[in-house]
Design a protein around this motif. Structure first.
Motif, PDB file in Angstrom:
ATOM      1  N   LYS A 192       8.547 -58.760 -54.511  1.00 33.30           N
ATOM      2  CA  LYS A 192       8.927 -57.724 -53.616  1.00 33.30           C
ATOM      3  C   LYS A 192      10.302 -57.613 -53.184  1.00 33.30           C
ATOM      4  N   PRO A 193      11.120 -57.034 -53.479  1.00 34.09           N
ATOM      5  CA  PRO A 193      12.701 -57.097 -52.985  1.00 34.09           C
ATOM      6  C   PRO A 193      12.508 -57.237 -51.246  1.00 34.09           C
ATOM      7  N   VAL A 194      13.516 -57.949 -50.990  1.00 30.15           N
ATOM      8  CA  VAL A 194      13.666 -58.073 -49.513  1.00 30.15           C
ATOM      9  C   VAL A 194      14.843 -57.451 -49.258  1.00 30.15           C
ATOM     10  N   GLU A 195      15.096 -56.720 -48.127  1.00 28.85           N
ATOM     11  CA  GLU A 195      16.302 -55.830 -47.789  1.00 28.85           C
ATOM     12  C   GLU A 195      17.155 -57.004 -46.892  1.00 28.85           C
ATOM     13  N   TYR A 196      18.459 -57.153 -47.008  1.00 33.54           N
ATOM     14  CA  TYR A 196      19.142 -58.014 -46.374  1.00 33.54           C
ATOM     15  C   TYR A 196      20.491 -57.211 -46.083  1.00 33.54           C
ATOM     16  N   THR A 197      21.029 -58.064 -44.982  1.00 34.21           N
ATOM     17  CA  THR A 197      22.568 -57.881 -44.726  1.00 34.21           C
ATOM     18  C   THR A 197      23.444 -58.901 -44.729  1.00 34.21           C
ATOM     19  N   VAL A 198      24.484 -58.547 -45.541  1.00 36.93           N
ATOM     20  CA  VAL A 198      25.592 -59.844 -45.420  1.00 36.93           C
ATOM     21  C   VAL A 198      26.235 -59.802 -44.240  1.00 36.93           C
ATOM     22  N   VAL A 199      26.384 -60.751 -43.596  1.00 32.03           N
ATOM     23  CA  VAL A 199      26.718 -61.111 -42.158  1.00 32.03           C
ATOM     24  C   VAL A 199      28.244 -61.821 -42.408  1.00 32.03           C
ATOM     25  N   LEU A 200      29.348 -60.967 -41.751  1.00 33.95           N
ATOM     26  CA  LEU A 200      30.507 -61.249 -41.638  1.00 33.95           C
ATOM     27  C   LEU A 200      30.549 -62.391 -40.675  1.00 33.95           C
ATOM     28  N   GLU A 201      31.759 -63.337 -40.908  1.00 36.10           N
ATOM     29  CA  GLU A 201      31.984 -64.548 -40.002  1.00 36.10           C
ATOM     30  C   GLU A 201      32.020 -64.013 -38.850  1.00 36.10           C
ATOM     31  N   LYS A 202      32.790 -62.995 -38.501  1.00 36.10           N
ATOM     32  CA  LYS A 202      33.041 -62.649 -36.969  1.00 36.10           C
ATOM     33  C   LYS A 202      32.015 -62.014 -36.224  1.00 36.10           C
ATOM     34  N   GLU A 203      30.602 -61.959 -37.168  1.00 34.99           N
ATOM     35  CA  GLU A 203      29.704 -61.364 -36.363  1.00 34.99           C
ATOM     36  C   GLU A 203      28.497 -62.496 -36.251  1.00 34.99           C
ATOM     37  N   LEU A 204      28.797 -63.740 -36.595  1.00 38.21           N
ATOM     38  CA  LEU A 204      27.784 -64.712 -36.616  1.00 38.21           C
ATOM     39  C   LEU A 204      27.790 -65.324 -35.227  1.00 38.21           C
ATOM     40  N   PRO A 205      26.473 -65.848 -34.979  1.00 37.58           N
ATOM     41  CA  PRO A 205      26.170 -66.605 -33.642  1.00 37.58           C
ATOM     42  C   PRO A 205      27.019 -67.899 -33.684  1.00 37.58           C
TER      43      PRO A 205
END
Length: 136
Positions: free
Chosen positions: A32-45
């Motif tokens: 079952k495909p899992v939807e994901y978002t690629v997170v940019l470095e500036k948005e990382l905790p």
């Protein structure tokens, strides 16, 4: 005559043994495909950036939970030059785990090469799920 009888018996024995064998297709079950978002470095905790910085010299995979989010992090270690990219091939829920398949792509030919070392990594964000994650 004894020899012929022995050969026939051995042939029947082998045929009987092989008749009980079957080839099984070892599929991973339903994907079952899992939807994901690629997170940019500036948005990382900051915590994730710190962990990546500690591990970046070597190949690594890790997950990080932050509230309702699960971060899937894949790093490819130190590369002698820049220009690398990471391709996400698949992220799916299998029968018992989330599988993340990525690959490292080399610098494109014909482009100006960055001659400084680089540390390619990618961070994917999905809704938190309490299941194992495997990287391939």
């Amino acid at each position: 005559m004894k020899k012929l009888f022995t050969i026939i018996c051995m042939g029947l024995a082998i045929w009987g043994l092989l008749g009980g064998c079957e080839v099984t297709d070892m599929k991973e079950g339903d994907k079952k495909p899992v939807e994901y978002t690629v997170v940019l470095e500036k948005e990382l905790p900051e915590e994730i950036l710190s962990l990546i910085d500690q591990k970046k010299e070597h190949d690594f995979q890790m997950t990080y939970q932050d509230g309702d989010d699960l971060y899937l992090i894949r790093g490819y270690g130190k590369q002698e030059k820049g220009g690398y990219s990471i391709q996400v091939e698949e992220v799916y829920m299998g029968t018992s785990a989330i599988t993340v398949k990525t690959s490292l792509l080399g610098p494109p030919r014909g482009e100006t090469q960055i001659l400084e070392p680089s540390y390619p990594y990618i961070v994917l964000k999905i809704p938190y799920q309490d299941v194992p994650v495997q990287f391939q």
